[in-house]
Write a protein that holds these residues in place. Sequence first.
Motif, PDB file in Angstrom:
ATOM      1  N   LEU A 141     -48.341  -7.865  -7.770  1.00 52.63           N
ATOM      2  CA  LEU A 141     -48.223  -6.519  -7.212  1.00 52.63           C
ATOM      3  C   LEU A 141     -46.991  -6.411  -6.331  1.00 52.63           C
ATOM      4  N   GLU A 142     -46.769  -7.419  -5.508  1.00 55.32           N
ATOM      5  CA  GLU A 142     -45.602  -7.436  -4.616  1.00 55.32           C
ATOM      6  C   GLU A 142     -44.299  -7.356  -5.425  1.00 55.32           C
ATOM      7  N   GLU A 143     -44.286  -8.036  -6.530  1.00 52.90           N
ATOM      8  CA  GLU A 143     -43.085  -8.095  -7.361  1.00 52.90           C
ATOM      9  C   GLU A 143     -42.783  -6.775  -8.074  1.00 52.90           C
ATOM     10  N   HIS A 144     -43.814  -6.010  -8.434  1.00 53.76           N
ATOM     11  CA  HIS A 144     -43.597  -4.874  -9.326  1.00 53.76           C
ATOM     12  C   HIS A 144     -43.952  -3.504  -8.779  1.00 53.76           C
ATOM     13  N   ILE A 145     -44.639  -3.437  -7.654  1.00 51.05           N
ATOM     14  CA  ILE A 145     -44.986  -2.131  -7.103  1.00 51.05           C
ATOM     15  C   ILE A 145     -44.233  -1.972  -5.786  1.00 51.05           C
ATOM     16  N   THR A 146     -43.215  -1.149  -5.821  1.00 48.52           N
ATOM     17  CA  THR A 146     -42.294  -1.057  -4.700  1.00 48.52           C
ATOM     18  C   THR A 146     -42.806  -0.200  -3.552  1.00 48.52           C
ATOM     19  N   ASP A 147     -43.600   0.794  -3.830  1.00 49.43           N
ATOM     20  CA  ASP A 147     -44.134   1.656  -2.784  1.00 49.43           C
ATOM     21  C   ASP A 147     -45.216   0.889  -2.018  1.00 49.43           C
ATOM     22  N   GLU A 148     -44.932   0.578  -0.753  1.00 52.12           N
ATOM     23  CA  GLU A 148     -45.843  -0.259   0.037  1.00 52.12           C
ATOM     24  C   GLU A 148     -47.219   0.366   0.208  1.00 52.12           C
ATOM     25  N   GLY A 149     -47.271   1.667   0.419  1.00 48.82           N
ATOM     26  CA  GLY A 149     -48.559   2.332   0.600  1.00 48.82           C
ATOM     27  C   GLY A 149     -49.403   2.297  -0.668  1.00 48.82           C
ATOM     28  N   VAL A 150     -48.779   2.578  -1.781  1.00 48.06           N
ATOM     29  CA  VAL A 150     -49.472   2.540  -3.077  1.00 48.06           C
ATOM     30  C   VAL A 150     -49.920   1.109  -3.365  1.00 48.06           C
ATOM     31  N   ARG A 151     -49.031   0.144  -3.127  1.00 42.29           N
ATOM     32  CA  ARG A 151     -49.368  -1.262  -3.361  1.00 42.29           C
ATOM     33  C   ARG A 151     -50.552  -1.686  -2.497  1.00 42.29           C
ATOM     34  N   ALA A 152     -50.551  -1.292  -1.227  1.00 49.77           N
ATOM     35  CA  ALA A 152     -51.656  -1.657  -0.322  1.00 49.77           C
ATOM     36  C   ALA A 152     -52.970  -1.048  -0.795  1.00 49.77           C
ATOM     37  N   GLN A 153     -52.931   0.201  -1.224  1.00 44.69           N
ATOM     38  CA  GLN A 153     -54.148   0.855  -1.720  1.00 44.69           C
ATOM     39  C   GLN A 153     -54.658   0.166  -2.976  1.00 44.69           C
ATOM     40  N   LEU A 154     -53.749  -0.104  -3.910  1.00 39.99           N
ATOM     41  CA  LEU A 154     -54.150  -0.776  -5.141  1.00 39.99           C
ATOM     42  C   LEU A 154     -54.688  -2.164  -4.833  1.00 39.99           C
ATOM     43  N   ARG A 155     -54.043  -2.880  -3.930  1.00 37.45           N
ATOM     44  CA  ARG A 155     -54.501  -4.218  -3.558  1.00 37.45           C
ATOM     45  C   ARG A 155     -55.927  -4.173  -3.008  1.00 37.45           C
TER      46      ARG A 155
END
Length: 131
Positions: free
Chosen positions: A103-117
């Motif tokens: 996720l860190e490698e491919h999802i650049t939007d931190e907020g979206v990445r945090a929610q998905l995580r």
Amino acid sequence: MNDTAAGSMYERIGGAATIERVVESFYRNMNLMPQAQTIRAMHGDGLTGMKIALKKYLTEWTGGPGVYSSEKGHPPHMRERHATFPIDNYARDIWMDCMDQALEEHITDEGVRAQLRENVKTLADQMRNTK
């Protein structure tokens, strides 16, 4: 997974292309991380089918086209599908480490990445079936 005014999670992460990259990185991480060898072994020798299934699952689970349930049934049955594998906190944590890196490698939007995580972590927690 919840949709927002900005669209589904599927749209917000970049759709099929991003899911493709995340899944490929996830399994690459699983192959490369020594601590992941136990969970890697649970996936068998060939990963092609597993990759396809995870890509379809994540596509539908994040709000994309319903490409998973038409073949495998409703996604909430994931726990049943994993019941034959011993999944404890350690296995869950290593699985999450592999996914976090992808996720860190491919999802650049931190907020979206945090929610998905957080959503993925909840799913991983539900797969635990042993201590």
